[in-house]
Write a protein that holds these residues in place. Structure first.
Motif, mmCIF file in Angstrom:
data_model
loop_
_atom_site.group_PDB
_atom_site.id
_atom_site.type_symbol
_atom_site.label_atom_id
_atom_site.label_comp_id
_atom_site.label_asym_id
_atom_site.label_seq_id
_atom_site.Cartn_x
_atom_site.Cartn_y
_atom_site.Cartn_z
ATOM 1 N N ASN A 447 11.249 0.905 -14.753
ATOM 2 C CA ASN A 447 11.408 -0.360 -14.009
ATOM 3 C C ASN A 447 10.083 -1.073 -13.761
ATOM 4 O OD1 ASN A 447 10.383 1.447 -12.203
ATOM 5 N ND2 ASN A 447 11.846 1.032 -10.567
ATOM 6 N N MET A 448 9.080 -0.828 -14.641
ATOM 7 C CA MET A 448 7.800 -1.537 -14.548
ATOM 8 C C MET A 448 7.469 -2.129 -15.913
ATOM 9 S SD MET A 448 5.661 1.295 -12.324
ATOM 10 C CE MET A 448 4.167 0.331 -12.272
ATOM 11 N N ASN A 449 6.961 -3.361 -15.922
ATOM 12 C CA ASN A 449 6.574 -3.933 -17.206
ATOM 13 C C ASN A 449 5.169 -3.476 -17.592
ATOM 14 O OD1 ASN A 449 4.613 -5.680 -15.982
ATOM 15 N ND2 ASN A 449 6.243 -7.144 -15.484
ATOM 16 N N GLU A 450 4.728 -3.862 -18.786
ATOM 17 C CA GLU A 450 3.448 -3.372 -19.315
ATOM 18 C C GLU A 450 2.255 -3.751 -18.442
ATOM 19 O OE1 GLU A 450 5.848 -4.626 -21.045
ATOM 20 O OE2 GLU A 450 6.169 -3.504 -22.906
ATOM 21 N N GLU A 451 2.238 -4.989 -17.963
ATOM 22 C CA GLU A 451 1.108 -5.437 -17.133
ATOM 23 C C GLU A 451 1.051 -4.672 -15.811
ATOM 24 O OE1 GLU A 451 -1.373 -7.368 -18.079
ATOM 25 O OE2 GLU A 451 -0.358 -7.312 -20.025
ATOM 26 N N GLN A 452 2.214 -4.430 -15.229
ATOM 27 C CA GLN A 452 2.268 -3.667 -13.977
ATOM 28 C C GLN A 452 1.786 -2.232 -14.193
ATOM 29 O OE1 GLN A 452 6.439 -4.293 -13.152
ATOM 30 N NE2 GLN A 452 5.998 -5.810 -11.563
ATOM 31 N N ILE A 453 2.173 -1.645 -15.318
ATOM 32 C CA ILE A 453 1.736 -0.277 -15.633
ATOM 33 C C ILE A 453 0.217 -0.224 -15.760
ATOM 34 C CG2 ILE A 453 1.754 1.500 -17.439
ATOM 35 C CD1 ILE A 453 4.701 0.731 -17.946
ATOM 36 N N LYS A 454 -0.357 -1.183 -16.477
ATOM 37 C CA LYS A 454 -1.818 -1.205 -16.674
ATOM 38 C C LYS A 454 -2.552 -1.315 -15.344
ATOM 39 C CE LYS A 454 -1.653 -3.368 -21.259
ATOM 40 N NZ LYS A 454 -1.912 -4.621 -22.022
ATOM 41 N N GLU A 455 -2.094 -2.236 -14.502
ATOM 42 C CA GLU A 455 -2.778 -2.437 -13.213
ATOM 43 C C GLU A 455 -2.616 -1.224 -12.306
ATOM 44 O OE1 GLU A 455 -2.821 -5.511 -9.393
ATOM 45 O OE2 GLU A 455 -1.738 -6.061 -11.223
ATOM 46 N N ALA A 456 -1.402 -0.666 -12.267
ATOM 47 C CA ALA A 456 -1.144 0.478 -11.387
ATOM 48 C C ALA A 456 -1.944 1.708 -11.806
ATOM 49 C CB ALA A 456 0.350 0.806 -11.382
ATOM 50 N N VAL A 457 -2.011 1.982 -13.108
ATOM 51 C CA VAL A 457 -2.777 3.139 -13.595
ATOM 52 C C VAL A 457 -4.267 2.935 -13.337
ATOM 53 C CG1 VAL A 457 -3.421 4.495 -15.621
ATOM 54 C CG2 VAL A 457 -1.047 3.793 -15.304
ATOM 55 N N SER A 458 -4.737 1.723 -13.476
ATOM 56 C CA SER A 458 -6.149 1.427 -13.191
ATOM 57 C C SER A 458 -6.479 1.758 -11.737
ATOM 58 C CB SER A 458 -6.431 -0.047 -13.487
ATOM 59 O OG SER A 458 -7.736 -0.387 -13.120
ATOM 60 N N ILE A 459 -5.573 1.417 -10.836
ATOM 61 C CA ILE A 459 -5.769 1.722 -9.412
ATOM 62 C C ILE A 459 -5.731 3.229 -9.185
ATOM 63 C CG2 ILE A 459 -4.780 1.466 -7.101
ATOM 64 C CD1 ILE A 459 -3.685 -1.280 -8.050
ATOM 65 N N LEU A 460 -4.779 3.918 -9.835
ATOM 66 C CA LEU A 460 -4.657 5.378 -9.674
ATOM 67 C C LEU A 460 -5.907 6.100 -10.174
ATOM 68 C CD1 LEU A 460 -0.943 6.064 -10.733
ATOM 69 C CD2 LEU A 460 -1.911 6.140 -8.434
ATOM 70 N N LYS A 461 -6.467 5.629 -11.265
ATOM 71 C CA LYS A 461 -7.682 6.253 -11.803
ATOM 72 C C LYS A 461 -8.790 6.262 -10.752
ATOM 73 C CE LYS A 461 -7.128 5.011 -16.698
ATOM 74 N NZ LYS A 461 -7.667 4.158 -17.780
ATOM 75 N N ARG A 462 -9.000 5.102 -10.137
ATOM 76 C CA ARG A 462 -10.061 5.006 -9.134
ATOM 77 C C ARG A 462 -9.727 5.855 -7.906
ATOM 78 N NH1 ARG A 462 -9.556 -0.441 -10.699
ATOM 79 N NH2 ARG A 462 -8.432 -0.967 -8.773
ATOM 80 N N ALA A 463 -8.471 5.835 -7.501
ATOM 81 C CA ALA A 463 -8.064 6.582 -6.303
ATOM 82 C C ALA A 463 -8.226 8.081 -6.497
ATOM 83 C CB ALA A 463 -6.611 6.249 -5.947
ATOM 84 N N TRP A 464 -7.847 8.583 -7.671
ATOM 85 C CA TRP A 464 -7.860 10.037 -7.894
ATOM 86 C C TRP A 464 -9.228 10.572 -8.260
ATOM 87 C CZ3 TRP A 464 -2.695 9.968 -11.132
ATOM 88 C CH2 TRP A 464 -1.613 9.876 -10.242
ATOM 89 N N ARG A 465 -10.135 9.662 -8.671
ATOM 90 C CA ARG A 465 -11.483 10.123 -9.004
ATOM 91 C C ARG A 465 -12.422 10.112 -7.791
ATOM 92 N NH1 ARG A 465 -12.724 10.953 -14.144
ATOM 93 N NH2 ARG A 465 -11.417 10.092 -15.794
ATOM 94 N N GLN A 466 -12.091 9.307 -6.806
ATOM 95 C CA GLN A 466 -12.933 9.197 -5.616
ATOM 96 C C GLN A 466 -13.013 10.540 -4.879
ATOM 97 O OE1 GLN A 466 -11.413 5.016 -4.225
ATOM 98 N NE2 GLN A 466 -12.953 5.748 -2.808
ATOM 99 N N LYS A 467 -14.143 10.821 -4.298
ATOM 100 C CA LYS A 467 -14.282 12.048 -3.510
ATOM 101 C C LYS A 467 -13.596 11.881 -2.167
ATOM 102 C CE LYS A 467 -18.532 13.665 -5.651
ATOM 103 N NZ LYS A 467 -19.943 14.093 -5.441
ATOM 104 N N GLU A 468 -13.592 10.680 -1.650
ATOM 105 C CA GLU A 468 -12.901 10.408 -0.391
ATOM 106 C C GLU A 468 -12.157 9.089 -0.525
ATOM 107 O OE1 GLU A 468 -15.172 11.852 3.359
ATOM 108 O OE2 GLU A 468 -16.606 10.802 2.110
ATOM 109 N N ILE A 469 -11.128 8.969 0.346
ATOM 110 C CA ILE A 469 -10.403 7.700 0.353
ATOM 111 C C ILE A 469 -11.291 6.638 0.999
ATOM 112 C CG2 ILE A 469 -8.437 6.486 1.349
ATOM 113 C CD1 ILE A 469 -6.808 8.947 1.085
#
Length: 469
Positions: A447-469
């Motif tokens: 239920n997500m289009n390609e642009e939404q997937i790209k933006e959401a994964v980009s956000i997840l990458k930064r969130a999961w790589r950070q040492k702290e929120i």
């Protein structure tokens, strides 16, 4: 009693006769008018209240029909003896409303159970609905066949043979409102004296259902090929609930060797059965479609289940079950009297949807749509392959991310949530707790289009790589 002082409201939406009825009824219930007491005549009360006599007569007739008053010929209306009757007093606060949880608003939701409803062929569905109702057939609105209409069952039978390799006749198919209903119906056929084994992790809804239906339930661990047969034998179960073509949530495809081992296990005892839930089988992106386990069954051991909820729309609420020939007589004896839970109109629409080729075209369109999103998601995830690996990418509408080390599932979900993204942990699908393992996250993309997937994964990458929120 010659008169009743009732404050009538002529401009109210409540009719005058109902206002008179309510007033007298409450006075009787509150014992302001005692049993045996005579009510004013309809003529005198209508004159006193300045309303028509027919209005008072309507109020008295309602009180008479409910037993609050009794009519005696040539004498009039008297209050009935109700002191010893059960009093229907409303108990204040007896039912506590469940507090409504304020749901978090997520910008992106990677639900593994998503369906793209924007691709649904609304114009086709409207046309078929109109065609089905055009003739104004009264027969369409009578109770149908308990197993479902024969035309629909025949269409499903042909589709299953061509697309899934299922060998059956229309007489073996039962149509019902969702898999949950069909599983409950199945329990009336096979009886309660069984032990059911499910995969672990598994589809929790099926586990809860069997548990609540008072079955003895156990789980069997999975390896890379599916349910472990040796462990299944040790459980003493005589029914195995499996998803061999695309196991949910792990996405494992059961290979032929394991399938034959499972069929051999079922064949060792007369009353052993396999329930095959053919979940997500329509969506495969690599290689040929995987045939259903039922197609390999030559000893009437597999009970096959499928649904249109994922391939058409969740609101269709239409599923089907293929019973082995050996269970048909039991079905007729124990459950054949139960009426179908799906309307004949909806059944005819789905029948035409399949027979006129719309279902195949819709599946091809949806499959291509999901394949495109699947590829985009895989491409975006290449940037975090140093911290996780991907599995379950060959079919279905979700992927699994297996993290090598570091953050827990809880922390990964929490970090995503803080940035407006909903992701799902594998832990919630386990019935039996597992030994300590690395975090696994499910990412659905239907239920997500390609642009939404790209933006959401980009956000997840930064969130999961950070040492702290």
């Amino acid at each position: 009693m010659n008169e009743l002082t009732i404050n009538l409201r002529p401009g109210s939406k409540t009719p005058l006769y109902e206002q008179i009825y309510d007033y007298i009824k409450k006075d009787i219930q509150g014992k302001k008018i005692q049993s045996g007491e005579k009510l004013p005549s309809t003529r005198s009360l209508s004159k006193y209240l300045e309303v028509s006599r027919s209005t008072v007569e309507l109020a008295y007739e309602q009180l008479l029909s409910e037993g609050y008053v009794e009519a005696e010929p040539y004498r009039g209306y008297f209050v009935a003896q109700i002191e010893e009757l059960y009093q229907l007093n409303q108990a204040a606060g007896s039912i506590q409303k469940k507090p409504v949880k304020e749901e978090n608003r997520y910008k992106y939701d990677f639900t593994p159970n998503g369906v793209d409803l924007k691709s649904f062929p609304y114009h086709v569905w409207r046309k078929l609905s109109k065609d089905c109702l055009l003739d104004d057939k009264a027969e369409m609105f009578r109770l149908g066949e308990p197993q479902g209409e024969y035309g629909l069952r025949n269409a499903i039978c042909n589709y299953l043979h061509q697309a899934r390799g299922v060998n059956c006749l229309p007489e073996q198919i039962i149509v019902g409102a969702g898999n949950d209903y069909l599983l409950m119906l199945l329990t009336t056929v096979i009886g309660q004296n069984h032990k059911v084994a499910l995969e672990n992790p598994t589809y929790k809804q099926a586990y809860r259902l069997f548990k609540n239906l008072s079955y003895e339930v156990c789980t069997v661990n999975m390896d890379s090929r599916g349910m472990e047969i040796n462990q299944l034998k040790e459980t003493g179960a005589d029914i195995a609930f499996v998803m061999p073509s695309h196991q949910y949530p792990l996405g494992i495809v059961m290979p032929i060797k394991r399938r034959l081992e499972l069929l051999k296990w079922a064949d060792e005892e007369e009353l052993r059965y396999i329930i095959e839930d053919d979940y997500d089988s329509e969506f495969r992106y690599k290689g040929k479609p995987i045939p259903a386990l039922q197609g390999y069954d030559s000893h009437d051991k597999v009970i096959y289940m499928g649904t249109f909820s994922k391939s058409i729309a969740p609101a269709i609420r239409m599923s089907y079950m293929v019973l082995p020939a050996s269970l048909l007589s039991l079905y007729q004896e124990r459950s054949g009297f139960l009426n179908s839970t799906v309307s004949k109109v909806d059944q005819l629409i789905v029948q035409k949807f399949i027979e006129e080729g719309y279902y195949e075209r819709h599946l091809n369109k949806t499959r291509a749509l999901y394949k495109s999103r699947h590829d985009v998601l895989l491409g975006c995830l290449k940037g975090i392959q140093d911290i996780c690996t991907v599995s379950g990418e060959n079919s279905g509408v979700h992927l699994l991310l297996h993290f090598r080390e570091g953050l827990s599932e809880e922390e990964l979900i929490k970090r995503a949530e803080a940035r407006g993204i909903k992701v799902y942990g594998l832990t919630e699908h386990y019935v039996e707790p597992q030994k300590k393992r690395n975090a696994t996250i499910l990412l659905g993309y239907a239920n997500m289009n390609e642009e939404q997937i790209k933006e959401a994964v980009s956000i997840l990458k930064r969130a999961w790589r950070q040492k702290e929120i």
